[in-house]
Design a protein around this motif. Structure first.
Motif, mmCIF file in Angstrom:
data_model
loop_
_atom_site.group_PDB
_atom_site.id
_atom_site.type_symbol
_atom_site.label_atom_id
_atom_site.label_comp_id
_atom_site.label_asym_id
_atom_site.label_seq_id
_atom_site.Cartn_x
_atom_site.Cartn_y
_atom_site.Cartn_z
ATOM 1 N N LYS A 11 1.014 -1.270 -0.018
ATOM 2 C CA LYS A 11 0.010 0.046 0.072
ATOM 3 C C LYS A 11 0.915 1.393 -0.084
ATOM 4 C CE LYS A 11 -3.687 -0.287 2.747
ATOM 5 N NZ LYS A 11 -4.827 0.057 1.752
ATOM 6 N N LYS B 135 -7.319 7.004 7.776
ATOM 7 C CA LYS B 135 -8.477 6.971 6.882
ATOM 8 C C LYS B 135 -8.990 5.587 6.759
ATOM 9 C CE LYS B 135 -8.086 5.279 3.125
ATOM 10 N NZ LYS B 135 -9.237 4.508 3.431
ATOM 11 N N SER C 205 -13.544 6.878 4.492
ATOM 12 C CA SER C 205 -13.798 6.881 3.084
ATOM 13 C C SER C 205 -14.539 5.497 2.877
ATOM 14 C CB SER C 205 -12.183 6.276 2.361
ATOM 15 O OG SER C 205 -11.751 5.137 2.753
ATOM 16 N N ILE D 156 -19.282 12.644 -4.103
ATOM 17 C CA ILE D 156 -18.400 12.469 -5.193
ATOM 18 C C ILE D 156 -19.437 12.248 -6.684
ATOM 19 C CG2 ILE D 156 -16.412 11.893 -4.435
ATOM 20 C CD1 ILE D 156 -16.804 9.125 -4.866
ATOM 21 N N VAL E 269 -15.799 3.102 -13.186
ATOM 22 C CA VAL E 269 -14.817 2.477 -12.197
ATOM 23 C C VAL E 269 -14.051 1.307 -13.114
ATOM 24 C CG1 VAL E 269 -14.322 1.047 -10.410
ATOM 25 C CG2 VAL E 269 -15.725 3.042 -10.271
ATOM 26 N N PRO F 142 -11.040 -0.642 -8.697
ATOM 27 C CA PRO F 142 -10.875 0.214 -7.617
ATOM 28 C C PRO F 142 -9.756 -0.095 -6.519
ATOM 29 C CG PRO F 142 -12.370 -1.623 -7.389
ATOM 30 C CD PRO F 142 -11.719 -1.565 -8.865
ATOM 31 N N VAL F 143 -8.943 -1.259 -6.788
ATOM 32 C CA VAL F 143 -7.972 -1.465 -5.703
ATOM 33 C C VAL F 143 -7.005 -0.611 -5.733
ATOM 34 C CG1 VAL F 143 -6.019 -3.051 -5.476
ATOM 35 C CG2 VAL F 143 -8.199 -3.924 -6.433
ATOM 36 N N GLY F 144 -6.689 -0.077 -4.618
ATOM 37 C CA GLY F 144 -5.521 1.140 -4.151
ATOM 38 C C GLY F 144 -6.330 2.353 -4.205
ATOM 39 N N SER F 145 -7.420 2.514 -4.340
ATOM 40 C CA SER F 145 -8.045 3.642 -4.374
ATOM 41 C C SER F 145 -7.643 4.396 -2.862
ATOM 42 C CB SER F 145 -9.337 3.993 -4.742
ATOM 43 O OG SER F 145 -10.320 2.959 -4.167
ATOM 44 N N MET G 54 -10.584 12.903 -2.584
ATOM 45 C CA MET G 54 -11.654 12.146 -3.411
ATOM 46 C C MET G 54 -11.256 12.149 -4.545
ATOM 47 S SD MET G 54 -13.829 11.113 -0.991
ATOM 48 C CE MET G 54 -12.359 10.943 -0.140
ATOM 49 N N MET H 283 -10.716 8.786 -6.764
ATOM 50 C CA MET H 283 -11.524 8.412 -7.968
ATOM 51 C C MET H 283 -10.589 8.165 -9.285
ATOM 52 S SD MET H 283 -14.870 11.041 -7.834
ATOM 53 C CE MET H 283 -13.940 12.557 -7.571
ATOM 54 N N THR I 230 -9.346 4.809 -9.370
ATOM 55 C CA THR I 230 -10.359 3.929 -9.806
ATOM 56 C C THR I 230 -10.552 3.744 -11.258
ATOM 57 O OG1 THR I 230 -12.252 5.036 -9.648
ATOM 58 C CG2 THR I 230 -11.737 4.166 -7.689
HETATM 59 P P1 ATP Z 1 -8.508 0.174 -0.997
HETATM 60 O O1 ATP Z 1 -8.466 -0.826 0.251
HETATM 61 O O2 ATP Z 1 -8.965 -0.682 -2.302
HETATM 62 O O3 ATP Z 1 -7.244 0.680 -1.231
HETATM 63 P P2 ATP Z 1 -10.293 1.701 0.631
HETATM 64 O O4 ATP Z 1 -11.480 0.651 1.176
HETATM 65 O O5 ATP Z 1 -9.369 1.929 1.694
HETATM 66 O O6 ATP Z 1 -9.995 1.178 -0.814
HETATM 67 P P3 ATP Z 1 -12.399 3.244 -0.524
HETATM 68 O O7 ATP Z 1 -13.263 4.122 0.477
HETATM 69 O O8 ATP Z 1 -12.756 2.176 -1.433
HETATM 70 O O9 ATP Z 1 -10.881 2.992 0.068
HETATM 71 O O10 ATP Z 1 -11.908 4.409 -1.837
HETATM 72 C C1 ATP Z 1 -11.101 5.716 -1.412
HETATM 73 C C2 ATP Z 1 -11.698 6.746 -2.332
HETATM 74 O O11 ATP Z 1 -11.704 6.212 -3.724
HETATM 75 C C3 ATP Z 1 -13.178 7.010 -2.194
HETATM 76 O O12 ATP Z 1 -13.605 7.892 -0.904
HETATM 77 C C4 ATP Z 1 -13.835 7.499 -3.502
HETATM 78 O O13 ATP Z 1 -13.096 8.905 -3.747
HETATM 79 C C5 ATP Z 1 -12.866 6.739 -4.376
HETATM 80 N N1 ATP Z 1 -13.488 5.759 -4.800
HETATM 81 C C6 ATP Z 1 -13.532 4.301 -4.451
HETATM 82 N N2 ATP Z 1 -14.264 3.544 -5.133
HETATM 83 C C7 ATP Z 1 -15.053 4.166 -5.909
HETATM 84 C C8 ATP Z 1 -16.097 3.989 -6.822
HETATM 85 N N3 ATP Z 1 -16.652 2.752 -6.914
HETATM 86 N N4 ATP Z 1 -16.622 5.088 -7.407
HETATM 87 C C9 ATP Z 1 -15.969 6.387 -7.211
HETATM 88 N N5 ATP Z 1 -15.016 6.617 -6.568
HETATM 89 C C10 ATP Z 1 -14.656 5.670 -5.780
#
Ligand code: ATP
Length: 312
Positions: free
Chosen positions: A39, A184, A223, A242, A247, A250-253, A279, A283, A286
């Motif tokens: 990460k 976060k 998030s 948002i 998408v 989404p991995v790593g968002s 945000m 986004m 993703t």
């Molecule tokens: P990961 O573990 O995959 O890194 P996470 O669970 O820590 O993710 P998320 O809350 O899924 O984090 O995503 C972080 C941000 O990325 C969200 O607040 C949003 O801004 C953006 N994001 C994630 N998924 C989406 C989606 N499906 N559509 C739009 N924005 C998204």
């Protein structure tokens, strides 16, 4: 001054695309992808893409460790990891029949003495840092209070630390009197931490953030994937919405979101803009197939579509 990103258990992430995966048989792979993973490395890549100076640190070793540093060099990301004798890990994802089967090595076991030497190195690295991000899980061998010690060293040096981890390491960080500057968590991590189902209504989240565990943390960004985020900044609460986007992966968002927070803090943005930046970077991640990559050309138009509303 740079942003220091910490990855204690990095990996080489291997992805194999197999048409029709057969158990107990030979599977030949034509498409193999290998990337430096973990990460904190995603955070480092996004910070670099946003144009800020970054130094990637953590622990790695062996030829897999060499591969990770080579990949970072290719991306022109400065790196200074503590090297151990053991090999860093491979993590394998097999993409088959629209499914993903993962095989994750737990990685090396760090000796207590090595942990101590790493902390000294970390302390020295802080001299050049204006901000620290700590992401992901701890390798075996380090006690769950290890990140708590790092937060304390940051505090002693007047450097804000953003922590994005889960489970017992997160609990230890939150139980300590010296608090990280920002965290976060996502909803899953919160429900694990508090050992309860999370009420995702605004009042529910507000109440949850009143839990003593969170006192003294300046910025808490919960998030919520496609729904955006719920945030506590000092004594104020914010709902962040948002736009709908296409998408791809989404991995790593969450990591891209942490990178956005770090860069916005470094640029001394207002709280509204910090949240909009975070945000937007989430986004943008993703929208790409590659983890930890964002296309800056789309930044401004998305940024303008993020809405931050103060909650009474
Ligand atoms: P990961 O573990 O995959 O890194 P996470 O669970 O820590 O993710 P998320 O809350 O899924 O984090 O995503 C972080 C941000 O990325 C969200 O607040 C949003 O801004 C953006 N994001 C994630 N998924 C989406 C989606 N499906 N559509 C739009 N924005 C998204």
């Amino acid at each position: 001054m740079m942003i220091l990103t910490v990855t204690m258990n990095p990996s080489v992430d291997i992805s194999y695309s197999v048409q029709d995966f057969k158990l107990n048989d030979v599977n030949r792979v034509e498409k193999a992808r290998k990337t430096a993973g973990g990460k904190g490395l995603n955070v480092a890549r996004v910070i670099k893409l946003l144009g800020e100076d970054v130094l990637a640190t953590g622990v790695l070793g062996g030829t897999i460790g060499d591969y990770i540093t080579q990949e970072l060099m290719k991306n022109e990301i400065k790196n200074d990891f503590f090297r151990i004798d053991q090999e860093s890990r491979n993590c394998i994802a097999i993409l088959h029949d629209g499914k993903q089967t993962e095989i994750l090595e737990s990685g090396p076991t760090i000796l207590v003495e090595e942990g101590k030497v790493f902390l000294e190195k970390f302390r020295e690295q802080l001299a050049e840092a204006s901000l620290v991000t700590i992401s992901g899980s701890l390798p075996k061998g380090l006690e769950s209070g290890f990140y708590r010690q790092m937060v304390e060293i940051g505090w002693e040096n007047g450097i804000p630390v953003i922590v994005d981890t889960s489970g017992e390491s997160l609990r230890q960080v939150l139980l300590h009197e010296v608090k990280p500057f920002a965290i976060k968590p996502n909803i899953d991590e919160l429900s694990h931490l508090l050992n309860m189902e999370v009420d995702e209504s605004m009042n529910g989240l507000k109440q949850l953030l009143n839990n003593e565990l969170f006192h003294g943390i300046e910025l808490i960004v919960i998030s919520m994937g496609g729904v955006g985020a719920f945030v506590k900044h000092e004594e104020d609460y914010y709902r962040v919405t948002i736009p709908g986007i296409d998408v791809v992966n989404p991995v790593g968002s969450g990591d891209a979101t942490v990178a956005g927070i770090a860069v916005a803090l470094k640029r001394k943005q207002t709280v509204q803009d910090i949240l909009k930046t975070a945000m937007t970077t989430g986004m943008l991640n993703t929208m790409e197939a590659e983890t930890g990559y964002i296309n800056l050309a789309k930044f401004d138009s998305l940024f303008d579509l993020v809405k931050v509303t103060k909650v009474d």
